[in-house]
Write a protein that holds these residues in place. Structure first.
Motif, PDB file in Angstrom:
ATOM      1  N   GLY A  65     -56.395  10.554  36.130  1.00 48.82           N
ATOM      2  CA  GLY A  65     -54.888  10.613  36.920  1.00 48.82           C
ATOM      3  C   GLY A  65     -54.593  11.824  37.448  1.00 48.82           C
ATOM      4  N   PRO A  66     -53.470  11.994  38.244  1.00 48.96           N
ATOM      5  CA  PRO A  66     -53.032  13.336  38.704  1.00 48.96           C
ATOM      6  C   PRO A  66     -52.871  14.451  37.425  1.00 48.96           C
ATOM      7  N   ASN A  67     -52.906  15.483  37.986  1.00 49.22           N
ATOM      8  CA  ASN A  67     -52.872  16.789  37.011  1.00 49.22           C
ATOM      9  C   ASN A  67     -51.253  16.721  36.712  1.00 49.22           C
ATOM     10  N   PRO A  68     -50.898  17.659  35.876  1.00 48.44           N
ATOM     11  CA  PRO A  68     -49.484  17.940  35.657  1.00 48.44           C
ATOM     12  C   PRO A  68     -48.784  18.834  37.047  1.00 48.44           C
ATOM     13  N   GLY A  69     -49.607  19.343  37.488  1.00 50.18           N
ATOM     14  CA  GLY A  69     -49.108  20.433  38.455  1.00 50.18           C
ATOM     15  C   GLY A  69     -48.704  19.440  39.686  1.00 50.18           C
ATOM     16  N   TRP A  70     -49.595  18.409  40.015  1.00 49.95           N
ATOM     17  CA  TRP A  70     -49.150  17.478  41.036  1.00 49.95           C
ATOM     18  C   TRP A  70     -48.080  16.748  40.886  1.00 49.95           C
ATOM     19  N   PHE A  71     -47.818  16.396  39.480  1.00 46.79           N
ATOM     20  CA  PHE A  71     -46.523  15.754  39.273  1.00 46.79           C
ATOM     21  C   PHE A  71     -45.161  16.653  39.308  1.00 46.79           C
ATOM     22  N   PHE A  72     -45.596  17.972  39.194  1.00 48.67           N
ATOM     23  CA  PHE A  72     -44.508  18.710  39.527  1.00 48.67           C
ATOM     24  C   PHE A  72     -44.264  19.123  40.844  1.00 48.67           C
ATOM     25  N   ARG A  73     -44.982  18.989  41.767  1.00 52.39           N
ATOM     26  CA  ARG A  73     -44.915  19.045  43.144  1.00 52.39           C
ATOM     27  C   ARG A  73     -44.350  17.720  43.575  1.00 52.39           C
ATOM     28  N   ALA A  74     -44.833  16.896  43.214  1.00 54.35           N
ATOM     29  CA  ALA A  74     -44.194  15.213  43.552  1.00 54.35           C
ATOM     30  C   ALA A  74     -42.647  15.199  42.970  1.00 54.35           C
ATOM     31  N   SER A  75     -42.144  15.785  42.118  1.00 53.97           N
ATOM     32  CA  SER A  75     -40.860  15.950  41.319  1.00 53.97           C
ATOM     33  C   SER A  75     -40.061  16.683  42.612  1.00 53.97           C
TER      34      SER A  75
END
Length: 171
Positions: A65-75
């Motif tokens: 799955g996506p890494n947490p940093g990607w979810f940060f940027r997605a957010s």
């Protein structure tokens, strides 16, 4: 002129909070990450929200799955787009295209503890907005995006970096 449901909701809530500022304080829903296996985490919220993260194989994860940093940027990207769209609705701007991309750079030595002088966080971030509308000038769209950047909760949180109080419970 009839307001769209988005414009109506944001305008009404804004008027209510200006009249009753004591109602503006909010406590946001917590996100709880639970390690599933390896480096894969399941993140849940109190109303059934759910995402999963993992790290790439180069960092010991399975890449599931996506890494947490990607979810940060997605957010950051999603919040910016949301605020742009809401403010456009309030202003009666008919958006024909809106795309927000958040890019970031960092130095993995910080995360790995290879150099304590290097932060594990992003060292640079860029928010790129592609926008067009049927009934707004380039200047109006630029002002809209600047306004949204100054009022995006996630963007402002990243920019203003509030204190994050760490609590550890063993057992």
């Amino acid at each position: 002129m009839t307001l769209s449901p988005i414009a109506s909701a944001w305008t009404s809530l804004g008027e209510t909070l200006r009249a009753h500022p004591e109602k503006a304080r909010a406590k946001y829903a917590p996100a709880t990450a639970t390690l599933e296996s390896g480096l894969k985490c399941r993140v849940t919220g109190p109303s059934g929200e759910r995402i999963e993260t993992d790290m790439p194989p180069a960092l010991g994860g399975a890449g599931a799955g996506p890494n947490p940093g990607w979810f940060f940027r997605a957010s950051l990207a999603a919040c910016c787009a949301t605020v742009i769209a809401a403010q456009a609705a309030r202003l009666g701007i008919d958006l024909t295209n809106l795309e927000v991309t958040v890019e970031g750079e960092g130095d993995n030595r910080g995360m790995l503890g290879a150099d304590d002088a290097i932060s594990a966080g992003h060292s640079t971030m860029r928010t790129n907005v592609r926008i067009s509308a049927r009934n707004a000038t380039a200047q109006q769209l630029e002002e809209l995006v600047q306004w949204a950047a100054a009022h995006s909760p996630v963007g402002c949180t990243a920019r203003d970096a509030p204190t994050n109080i760490l609590s550890v419970m063993v057992g």
